[in-house]
Design an enzyme around this catalytic site. Structure first.
Site: not given
Length: 480
Positions: A248, A283
Site C-alpha cells: 500500500e 497517501c
C-alpha cells in the site's frame, strides 16, 4: 507539557522486553527536542523474533477461530481503555492533530472488531464430479508474517493490521517507522498475559533490519505500507524467494471539480480530502485539484478562505488541526517542492513558508500552501510531496482532464465533485485508481482499499485482505 518525555520498556520479542545498548533519540517535531530514546534491534534479536514467531505460530494455528477472535476482542477492549494515551503519544511523536489521532485509535478498534466478526465467513468450496468423489478447498496460514509500517498513522497501522493475519492463524513481526515508533512499543504492554509468547513481536531499526527480515527464508508473507521507492525495494528483495508481498504505497490523488459543482462544497471536500490534520502526510491526500474553468475563481476564493481559518499549532493542544511535519528531513523535502513550484511558474496563493510564531518557531511547521495555474508537467503536479501543499490545475475538455488525472505513476484515489450522475459514473470508470469518492470522503470497514499502478498491490480493510493472509489448498479425493 510541551517538554514531555515518553519512556519505553524496550522492543518486544518472544514475549520479553529487549534493550539493546545501541539506541537513538526520537525528536518532537513540534519543538525539535528529545521526546524519547528507543533501542535499535540487532541481528541477534531479529533472528530471535523469527524463531519465536515460528514456534508461537505452530501453537496458534491449532487455536480455534472463536478463541482467536475472543482474544482479539479482549485486546480491542484494552485499547479502548487506553485511547487517550495512545492518541496523545502519536500526536507528540508524529506531529498529527490529537483529534485525528483519537479517530485513529477508534478506527483501530472498529477494524479489529470488523475482522473478528468476519472470520467465520472465510470458507472453502466443495464439488463432486462423480460417485465417491469430493473436491474441496481450505485456507491455511502462511506462518510468519512481516509488517513494515510508515510514520503517518503509527498506532493504527501497527495495531489494526494485526487482526487479519492473526485471525487466519499467522504470527507477526512488526517493524514500525524509525520516525514514530513510541506508540507501537507502548502497545506491546497490552499483549502481556493475552497471547502466546512470540506470537506478536515488535522490533526497531532502519532499512538494513528491514532487508534482513524481508530476506529471511522463514518469513513467507510480507505486507508493506510506505513510499513507492520503499515498496519497490522490498518487492525486489523478496522476489528471489517468490514471497507473497502486498504493498500500500503512495499517491498523487486528484479531486475533480465539475462545472456544476457548488464551489463552497467542493472547497470543503478539497480541504477534507487533503488530510491537513496530518499535514497532508497521507497517501490518500487529494493534493491535485482539477477544477473546471467555469467555477475556478469562486472555488479558489473559497479554498483560500477556508485554508486560512484552519488553526495551526502544537498538535497535542485540543484546538489545533495542523501540526508540524514529522521530521527535519521531511520538512526540507516539502520546502524544496514548494520552491520548485515557484521556480516553475506556478502562482502561490497562500502559504509556502514556515510558521515561525513564538511557540512554533523551533518546530517543523509549514503553513497550508495553495498553488494555482499549475501545469501537469510541474514537479508539484507529478510527485508525491507528503506535505500541506495543494496544486490547482484548471480544465475545460473532459478527455483532456482525464488524461491529466491519469498522467502520474500513481493510482490510489480520486475524488469527484458533481451534481451529474453521468459525470460521476463516466469519470469513475475512466480514472485509473483503486478507490473513488463521489461528493464525499472517508473510508469504511469492508470497502476494499488499494492502489493501481505504482500505488500498490492488493487491498486492505475488507474480506479479500483477510483471505490474503492464507494459502489456498485444494484436496481432491475418491473412495470405494
Amino acid at each position: 507539557m510541551d517538554d514531555k518525555i515518553f519512556k519505553v520498556k524496550g522492543t518486544y520479542v518472544a514475549g520479553e522486553w529487549h534493550n539493546n545498548i545501541n539506541r537513538y533519540d526520537i525528536i518532537n517535531p513540534s519543538n525539535n527536542k528529545k521526546l524519547s530514546d528507543v533501542p535499535i534491534s540487532d541481528i541477534k534479536e531479529l533472528q530471535k523474533a523469527v524463531e519465536a514467531a515460528k514456534q508461537a505460530q505452530k501453537v496458534w494455528q491449532k487455536t480455534s477461530l472463536i478463541e482467536r477472535a475472543n482474544l482479539l476482542e479482549k485486546l480491542a477492549k484494552r485499547i479502548e481503555e487506553n485511547e487517550e494515551e495512545f492518541a496523545l503519544i502519536d500526536s507528540y511523536d508524529s506531529g498529527n492533530a490529537l483529534t485525528g489521532m483519537r479517530k485513529d485509535v477508534k478506527e483501530t478498534v472498529n477494524n479489529i472488531r470488523y475482522f473478528c466478526g468476519l472470520v467465520r465467513e472465510v470458507k472453502g468450496e466443495t464439488f463432486s464430479m462423480e460417485k465417491n468423489h469430493l473436491n474441496f478447498t481450505r485456507y491455511q496460514p502462511y506462518g510468519v508474517v512481516l509488517k513494515i509500517n510508515p510514520f503517518n498513522h503509527p498506532f493504527r497501522f501497527c495495531v489494526e493490521k494485526i487482526a487479519a493475519p492473526l485471525l487466519m492463524g499467522n504470527s507477526l513481526i512488526i517493524k514500525n517507522s524509525e520516525q514514530a515508533p513510541i506508540s507501537s512499543l507502548r502497545f506491546c504492554e497490552l499483549l502481556e498475559d493475552l497471547f502466546p509468547k512470540g506470537l506478536i513481536n515488535v522490533v526497531t531499526g532502519g532499512p538494513e533490519n528491514g532487508k534482513f527480515l524481508v530476506e529471511h527464508p522463514d518469513i513467507k508473507r510480507i505486507a508493506v505500507i510506505g513510499s513507492v521507492n520503499t515498496g519497490i525495494a522490498i518487492a525486489k528483495t523478496a522476489a528471489p524467494q517468490l514471497k507473497n508481498v502486498t504493498l500500500e504505497l503512495g499517491g498523487k490523488n486528484p479531486i475533480i471539480v465539475f462545472d456544476d459543482a457548488d464551489p463552497d462544497f467542493a472547497a470543503n471536500l478539497a480541504i477534507k480530502g487533503m488530510n491537513l490534520s496530518r499535514q497532508g502526510q497521507s497517501c490518500s491526500s487529494t493534493s491535485r485539484v482539477l477544477v473546471h474553468k467555469k467555477v475556478k475563481n469562486k472555488f479558489l476564493k473559497s479554498l483560500v478562505e477556508k485554508a486560512k481559518t484552519i488553526p495551526i499549532g502544537l498538535p497535542y493542544h485540543e484546538e489545533n488541526e495542523i501540526g508540524p511535519i514529522v521530521s527535519k528531513k521531511q520538512f526540507d523535502s516539502v520546502m524544496a517542492y514548494i520552491q520548485s513550484g515557484k521556480d516553475e511558474g506556478a502562482k502561490l496563493l497562500l502559504g509556502g513558508d514556515q510558521n515561525v510564531s513564538n511557540d512554533l518557531k523551533e518546530g517543523f511547521f509549514i503553513n497550508p500552501t495553495i498553488f494555482c495555474d499549475v501545469k501537469p508537467n510541474m514537479k508539484i503536479a507529478k510527485e508525491e510531496i507528503f506535505g500541506p501543499v495543494i496544486s490547482v490545475i484548471d480544465w475545460e475538455d473532459h478527455d483532456e482532464m482525464i488524461k491529466i488525472a491519469n498522467s502520474t505513476q500513481y493510482g490510489l484515489t480520486t475524488m469527484i465533485v458533481t451534481e451529474s450522475l453521468s459525470n460521476a459514473m463516466k469519470t469513475s470508470e475512466e480514472v485509473e485508481v483503486g478507490y473513488v469518492w463521489v461528493n464525499t470522503s472517508g473510508r469504511y470497514s469492508g470497502a476494499p482499499y488499494g492502489g493501481w499502478k505504482l500505488s500498490g498491490i492488493g487491498v486492505e480493510e475488507c474480506f479479500d485482505e483477510m483471505k490474503g493472509y492464507a494459502r489456498l489448498k485444494n484436496i481432491n479425493m475418491k473412495w470405494n
